[in-house]
Design a protein around this motif. Structure first.
Motif, mmCIF file in Angstrom:
data_model
loop_
_atom_site.group_PDB
_atom_site.id
_atom_site.type_symbol
_atom_site.label_atom_id
_atom_site.label_comp_id
_atom_site.label_asym_id
_atom_site.label_seq_id
_atom_site.Cartn_x
_atom_site.Cartn_y
_atom_site.Cartn_z
ATOM 1 N N GLY A 1 15.719 67.486 53.978
ATOM 2 C CA GLY A 1 15.390 68.930 54.539
ATOM 3 C C GLY A 1 13.770 69.104 54.351
ATOM 4 O O GLY A 1 13.314 69.666 55.343
ATOM 5 N N LEU A 2 13.411 68.704 53.135
ATOM 6 C CA LEU A 2 11.755 69.155 52.922
ATOM 7 C C LEU A 2 11.076 68.113 53.505
ATOM 8 O O LEU A 2 10.103 68.339 54.262
ATOM 9 N N VAL A 3 11.376 66.887 53.813
ATOM 10 C CA VAL A 3 10.564 66.059 54.585
ATOM 11 C C VAL A 3 10.727 66.239 55.954
ATOM 12 O O VAL A 3 9.643 66.393 56.667
ATOM 13 N N ALA A 4 11.902 66.780 56.376
ATOM 14 C CA ALA A 4 11.963 67.015 57.765
ATOM 15 C C ALA A 4 11.182 68.503 58.179
ATOM 16 O O ALA A 4 10.700 68.473 59.291
ATOM 17 N N SER A 5 11.063 69.294 57.199
ATOM 18 C CA SER A 5 10.254 70.339 57.374
ATOM 19 C C SER A 5 8.664 70.346 57.528
ATOM 20 O O SER A 5 8.052 71.038 57.990
ATOM 21 N N LYS A 6 8.264 69.082 57.263
ATOM 22 C CA LYS A 6 6.845 68.951 57.092
ATOM 23 C C LYS A 6 6.372 67.565 57.993
ATOM 24 O O LYS A 6 5.173 67.449 57.807
ATOM 25 N N THR A 7 7.310 67.003 58.452
ATOM 26 C CA THR A 7 7.160 65.825 59.287
ATOM 27 C C THR A 7 7.695 66.105 60.625
ATOM 28 O O THR A 7 9.070 66.235 60.863
#
Length: 57
Positions: free
Chosen positions: A47-53
């Motif tokens: 979720g963290l990666v998806a929110s920034k990428t």
């Protein structure tokens, strides 16, 4: 020399030693926090990666 943000020139950075780790872990336990397993953390990290990428990337 490794400079640290927030320290005046010529000051040394404190080491994060085992003693400090123990203090942090005790405070975390008092706050009701506990370590999570890899299976619990994976969705959070995704979720963290998806929110920034962007999806296309």
């Amino acid at each position: 020399m490794l400079l640290w943000n927030g320290l005046p020139p010529g000051q040394e950075a404190l080491a994060f030693s085992d003693a400090h780790v123990g203090d942090v872990l005790r405070q975390a336990a008092k706050a009701g926090l506990k370590p999570r397993s890899d299976a619990e953390l994976l969705p959070v990290l995704i979720g963290l990666v998806a929110s920034k990428t962007p999806v296309g990337a």
